[in-house]
Design an enzyme around this catalytic site. Structure first.
Site, mmCIF file in Angstrom:
data_model
loop_
_atom_site.group_PDB
_atom_site.id
_atom_site.type_symbol
_atom_site.label_atom_id
_atom_site.label_comp_id
_atom_site.label_asym_id
_atom_site.label_seq_id
_atom_site.Cartn_x
_atom_site.Cartn_y
_atom_site.Cartn_z
ATOM 1 C CB VAL A 477 -0.974 -0.006 1.205
ATOM 2 C CG1 VAL A 477 -1.718 1.316 1.294
ATOM 3 C CG2 VAL A 477 -1.952 -1.154 1.084
ATOM 4 N NE ARG A 508 14.094 -3.936 7.251
ATOM 5 C CZ ARG A 508 13.998 -3.888 5.932
ATOM 6 N NH1 ARG A 508 15.065 -3.785 5.202
ATOM 7 N NH2 ARG A 508 12.829 -3.943 5.337
ATOM 8 C CB THR A 556 2.833 -0.027 9.392
ATOM 9 O OG1 THR A 556 1.990 0.420 10.472
ATOM 10 C CG2 THR A 556 3.853 1.054 9.106
ATOM 11 C CG ASP A 679 -8.486 -7.959 7.500
ATOM 12 O OD1 ASP A 679 -7.848 -7.014 8.003
ATOM 13 O OD2 ASP A 679 -9.096 -7.893 6.415
ATOM 14 C CE LYS A 683 -11.110 -5.102 6.054
ATOM 15 N NZ LYS A 683 -11.033 -5.884 4.843
#
Ligand code: ADP
Ligand code: ASP
Ligand code: MG
Length: 819
Positions: A477, A508, A556, A679, A683
């Site tokens: 994304v 990182r 993220t 998931d 929602k």
């Protein structure tokens, strides 16, 4: 008659002096002309410095030498056109002024005192020197001017450094010059006048503009021209706001307000004499004479925007006198301001709370201490009786004002102004609005000035709005978002939105740049970027830079990042997120996010949390806000599962369908989040919370897509290797249902009874049966949408639509009109 005033940079060197003469010659063709000249740029500062150094018995020789050398150098450069017959007397004249300066400095040094009268005289030497040079050059061009000594005509009284002109006396002294038979070209140094008895009185810093205006009024001029180094009066100080633009026209009142509140281009007192006699003023650029500049008249065209311009006044202190004993006591305000008048302190701005318990006002920073002392004396009795608290003084402030005749009777201007200040996290110490409604001023911290000016300007005039993105997460994304930003940025820029990616981070590395990171090859730049906690970098950057419209974009799926939103908002960042972990975390965190956003006036947008870019959250919010009661939400909320189940229906084994979905990046990083229903449960939880339900994730009844006895634990690799074990049973189940004319759908629902997610066999004619291949569909049954529910359906899987939804949220934060 035209009065033409040339500022410091406009007489700053030989070349500029030539241009002054050209402009005077051209004007002389049309009318009678009076030139008013300022000192060569930098010279007035030099003289005032020298006086201070002399008073402290410091070394002044270098300073007086610089005065002499600067003018001698200009005279030498002009030698060719002056010829020896004119250059010699000029050099003598300049040398005489230099020796006058040395004499004065010596006197100051001996007495260790530089009285205001001496300073007024000494600081005017620069104007006299500039006029000597101009006079010689005009003569050389055959334009011999009549030199006018302001000490004989600009008669003033009062403070020698801030003198008050006596207009009647000035007009009578100017009478012979005014008459039609009077001289055709005159030249007068600006900045000072006299008491009529030989003493020099200064009109204050920047006062040459005022000299010219007084001369214009006394000469009944048809036009006053202020020649400076910019194309007129700008919508804001162009050094502070690069977006500022020159104003073709402003009214006398607007010019006065702008100048009073700090627009240095005009001395604040310039307009008044011109306005009194109806003399139009033109502010123009001696470096670009062909530019029309700004016309200041009493018939300025109505502006396009309610605000004509912004100004910024530095070095301000706010004085506050408060105490219960002030309430309802007549004459308190009079005593406060009488004390100021008595101490000779000018008050820039006044505000009073309606409780009458406190009066606040602004003065120049340099006068703040005296102002406090004066008040302490004036209110000594009340202070001793405890009726007045300590008199407070806050320094380091500035006044940001918006000015415009068009603001009168217009609703919403103040709202735009203050919300723009809030956007950039600028707190306001005091507010004042002139009763003319022509200006609104906010007292703010001086260090907030540049970003506040730039942002308020953008909001008032719709000029380019800078939007800074700080992007965390550059997986599918985030990576796609950067691609879309790169593609859309030029089009947005054409519409006045400068979308910049100012920081990029993954787990990182982190790169940051205030000017924006060029997006071609961002991958290498990120790889070369530093390590360390990126969110700290983001917070520090936002706190230090205080940018215009900074947005933290979370691409993220990290819980830690989601937990950091409140601190990011506190640091001044808006938050746009594709990460569901924040809204699906603990209910207390969900509530904190909203409270923090409201307290810090930050926006928190998360449309992509459900249904990728489909307008789900927005629609639901609107239903709730407008008073609808949502009875049931039902839908296929996972593009990944819709894709996988679509393949299974075509006969593809489940494990293979999962593999394909992963390859196409349709699943969460760990596909178990999808397959086990977590998931979708998140929602459903997010939707339920929009309805005001205080639920936790554990409260969502969850049925995994995988059989209950299947072991889904362990590392991802091992799980994927085990997955084919369920293929057969899953296929069988699908087959059996097909025979009954049904298909399996993974459905999430919010009903009165609660929230649940799970596999549901639906008949082929059911609307949800048609939803597959990565589609999402939601139906909202409500009091208004009943019996036919409101349905939202469309593609809802993959990085492209999710990133587009994130970008849409970002653009929701932009004020201006978009393509
Ligand atoms: P001069 O020496 O010609 O009198 P000043 O330095 O006094 O010139 O004034 C011109 C300067 O005023 C410009 O160079 C600009 O930086 C500054 N300025 C501040 N506010 C404005 C404004 N609103 N419009 C134009 N110039 C402004
Ligand atoms: N030279 C004077 C100053 O610098 C007056 C002026 O420029 O208007 O203040
Ligand atoms: Mg000036």
């Amino acid at each position: 008659m035209r009065v033409m005033k040339f500022g410091g940079t406009s007489v700053g060197g030989a070349q500029q002096m030539r241009r002054v003469v050209d402009l005077a010659a051209a004007a002389r063709q049309e009318t009678r002309v009076m030139l008013v000249a300022s000192a060569v740029s930098g010279i007035t500062n030099l003289l005032i410095d020298a006086a201070r150094v002399a008073q402290e018995r410091g070394p002044v020789d270098a300073l007086s030498a610089r005065f002499e050398d600067t003018h001698a150098a200009i005279s030498r450069e002009l030698a060719g056109e002056l010829g020896p017959a004119r250059q010699k007397p000029l050099e003598e004249g300049l040398a005489a002024l230099a020796s006058e300066l040395r004499g004065l400095l010596q006197g100051v040094g001996l007495l260790r005192e530089c009285s205001p009268s001496v300073l007024a005289h000494l600081s005017g030497l620069g104007e006299r020197a500039a006029c000597l040079i101009l006079e010689a050059l005009l003569e050389a061009r055959g334009l011999a001017p009549k030199s006018v000594d302001p000490r004989e005509v600009l008669i003033c009284s009062g403070d020698p450094l801030q003198a008050t002109p006596m207009m009647d006396e000035i007009r009578s002294r100017f009478a012979p010059l005014r008459e039609s038979g009077g001289p055709g070209l005159m030249l007068m140094p600006g900045f000072f006048g006299g008491d009529g008895k030989g003493k020099t009185l200064s009109l204050g810093r920047g006062g040459s503009d005022y000299s010219a205006a007084l001369a214009a009024a006394a000469l009944d001029a048809e036009l006053l021209e202020i020649w400076t180094d910019v194309d007129g009066i700008f919508s804001a100080d162009p050094r502070m706001v690069p977006e500022a633009f020159p104003l073709p026209e402003v009214s006398f009142e607007e010019a006065m307000e702008l100048a009073y509140f700090g627009a240095k281009v005009l001395h604040p007192k310039t307009i008044s004499p011109a306005r009194e006699r109806g003399i139009p003023v033109r502010v123009c650029n001696s470096f670009r004479p062909e530019h029309p500049g700004t016309r200041v008249t009493d018939a300025a065209a109505p502006p396009q925007h309610p605000v004509r311009g912004l100004s910024f006044l530095r070095d301000i202190a706010l004085i506050n006198i408060a105490g219960a004993g002030l309430k309802g006591v007549p004459g308190t305000a009079a005593r406060v301001f009488e004390a100021m008048a008595h101490a000779g302190i000018s008050v820039v701005l006044i505000t009073q709370g309606s409780s009458e318990c406190s009066i606040s006002f602004c003065v120049q920073h340099a006068e703040a201490e005296r102002a406090v002392k004066a008040l302490e004396v004036a209110f000594e009795v009340e202070r001793e009786a405890g009726k007045v608290d300590a008199i407070e003084r806050t320094g380091g402030l500035a006044i940001l004002s918006i000015v415009g005749d068009g603001m009168r009777h217009r609703v919403g201007v103040a709202g735009t102004f203050f919300s723009a200040l809030a956007d950039v996290g600028c707190s306001i110490a005091a507010i004042a609005q002139g009763s003319s409604e022509r200006s609104i001023s906010a007292v703010i911290s001086e260090t907030d000035g540049p970003r506040a000016m730039a942002h308020v300007h953008g909001r008032c005039f719709g000029t380019t709005e800078v939007v800074e993105l700080l992007v965390a997460g550059v997986g599918s994304v985030g990576g796609e978002l950067l691609r879309q930003v790169r593609q859309q940025a030029p089009k947005l820029r054409a519409h006045g939105v400068d979308l910049r990616v100012c920081a990029i981070a993954n787990s990182r590395h982190c790169v940051a740049s205030s000017e924006g990171i060029p997006l071609e090859g961002w991958e290498e730049k990120l790889a070369a970027g530093g390590g360390g906690p990126a969110l700290d970098t983001f917070r520090d950057w936002a706190r230090a830079k205080r940018p215009g419209r900074p947005i933290f974009v979370d691409c993220t799926s990290s819980e830690d990042v989601a937990l950091a939103y409140p601190s990011l908002m506190e640091a001044g960042l808006h938050v746009v997120t594709a990460n569901k972990k924040a809204n699906a975390g603990r209910w207390s965190h969900w509530r904190t996010l909203r409270q923090t956003a409201s307290r810090h006036q930050r926006r928190f947008l998360y449309e992509t949390n459900v249904g990728a870019a489909l307008p789900v959250i927005d629609t639901l919010k609107n239903m709730v806000r407008t008073g609808d009661t949502v009875l049931r939400i039902e839908g296929i909320l996972s593009g990944s599962l819709s894709f996988i189940l679509g393949l299974v229906e075509e006969g593809v084994p489940l494990s293979q369908a999962v593999g394909t979905a992963m390859e196409r990046r349709f699943t969460e990083p760990d596909p178990r989040d999808d397959l086990q229903g977590t998931d979708v449960a998140r929602k459903v939880l997010i939707l339920a919370r929009e309805l005001g339900r205080n639920v936790e994730l554990e409260g969502v009844k969850l049925e995994s897509l995988l059989p209950a006895d299947f072991d889904a634990s362990g590392p991802l690799e091992a799980f994927l290797a085990r997955l084919p074990k369920v293929d057969e049973s899953f296929q069988r189940r699908a087959e059996a249902l097909r025979k009954e004319g049904k298909v399996l759908r993974y459905v999430g629902s919010v009903t009165e009874a609660g929230c649940s997610v799970g596999l549901v066999p639906v008949p082929l004619e059911h609307p949800l049966a048609a939803v597959k291949g990565g589609e999402n569909a939601l139906s909202f049954l409500s009091e208004r949408y009943s019996p036919t529910p409101l349905v939202i359906r469309g593609y809802g899987a993959g990085a492209a639509v999710t990133a587009a939804g994130v970008l849409a949220d970002v653009l929701r934060l932009v004020e201006g009109p978009l393509p």
